[in-house]
Structures are given as C-alpha cells and as structure tokens.
Design a protein around this motif. Structure first.
Motif, short mmCIF file in Angstrom:
data_model
loop_
_atom_site.label_atom_id
_atom_site.label_comp_id
_atom_site.label_asym_id
_atom_site.label_seq_id
_atom_site.Cartn_x
_atom_site.Cartn_y
_atom_site.Cartn_z
N UNK A 64 -11.42 16.85 18.81
CA UNK A 64 -11.25 17.72 17.65
C UNK A 64 -12.33 18.78 17.63
N UNK A 65 -11.95 19.96 17.20
CA UNK A 65 -12.90 21.06 17.03
C UNK A 65 -14.12 20.54 16.27
N UNK A 91 -7.79 20.78 26.50
CA UNK A 91 -8.32 20.57 25.16
C UNK A 91 -8.01 21.76 24.25
N UNK A 92 -7.55 22.87 24.79
CA UNK A 92 -7.32 24.10 24.02
C UNK A 92 -6.31 23.88 22.90
N UNK A 93 -6.75 24.08 21.65
CA UNK A 93 -5.85 23.93 20.51
C UNK A 93 -5.44 25.28 19.92
N UNK A 99 -16.64 24.09 21.35
CA UNK A 99 -17.34 22.85 21.02
C UNK A 99 -16.36 21.86 20.38
N UNK A 100 -16.23 20.69 21.01
CA UNK A 100 -15.33 19.65 20.53
C UNK A 100 -16.06 18.32 20.44
N UNK A 116 -20.13 17.59 20.05
CA UNK A 116 -20.53 18.89 20.59
C UNK A 116 -20.36 19.06 22.08
N UNK A 117 -19.27 18.56 22.63
CA UNK A 117 -19.00 18.75 24.06
C UNK A 117 -18.42 20.16 24.24
#
Length: 129
Positions: A64-65, A91-93, A99-100, A116-117
């Motif tokens: 999640x963002x 992971x692109x939403x 940062x996810x 914060x990945x």
C-alpha cells in the motif's frame, strides 16, 4: 475504475507468476506489464520480485502507498508463496507513488511488515525473519 482494473491485472499476474515460481522457485519470473508498452504512466518501473526466504509459507501479501493508513487487498489472492519461491509483481497503483509499505502474513500466524520500500529504486525485496 482504473484502480480496479489495475488490481485485477495485478491479481492475474500474481497467479501466473506464482505458478511459474512453483515450477522454478529460484529463477526470476517474467515481468508483468501494466500498460501496452510495459511502462507506468510516469515511465518508472515499479515491478518488484518478492522473494520468500522466511522458512514459512506466505499466505497473503499487501503493498500500500506509504502515505495511507489502509492496506489494499491481498495481492496473492487465493495463491500462496512457499518458502524459497519468488513472485514478480507490478506495484504500480496509478498514484505515482514510489514509497510503499509491505505486509506479509504466514501460515504459522507470523506477520512481517516493512515500511517505506521505494519500489521505483528496488527490483527485488527479500522477506526474511
């Protein structure tokens, strides 16, 4: 509507990637394209190979963002990620975020959370104990 389509594409990609990972757990799986040309709207690559090296089976995985307090839906869906398996996901939403936060839940009840990945800078993330 775009976000729902992205989630559906990610879920389908995870299922395909998990099946590939089961056949060859230590080899990276093929990337999953979000758009027709394989790039996100801003041209940044947010594909990340998740590597399970915990010794446990991963039941669910959330990304999640980092600017939100809510977890999105389980990306693995009905699939699992066995120990030593890998899955490559997008992971692109559509938000433009890099940062996810990642959360994984395992068969033994353990839960691992990473904050914060930067998915615009890393191409793989290894879950270990």
């Amino acid at each position: 509507m775009l976000q729902a389509a992205l989630k559906a594409a990610v879920c389908a990609a995870v299922m395909l990637s998990a099946a590939s990972a089961a056949a060859a757990p230590d080899k990276p799986t093929a990337p999953v394209a979000q758009s027709q040309d394989g790039a996100s709207a801003d041209g940044r690559d947010r594909h990340v190979t998740i590597r399970n090296r915990t010794g446990w089976t991963m039941l669910s995985f959330y990304a999640s963002d980092a600017s939100t307090d809510d977890w999105e839906e389980d990306i693995l869906g009905e699939d699992v990620l066995e120990n030593r398996q890998n899955v490559r996901i997008n992971i692109d939403d559509g938000s433009g975020a890099c940062e996810y936060d990642f959360k994984a839940e395992f068969t033994n009840g353990e839960e691992l959370t990473r904050f914060g990945v930067n998915v615009c800078e890393v191409s793989e993330y290894i879950f270990t104990r």
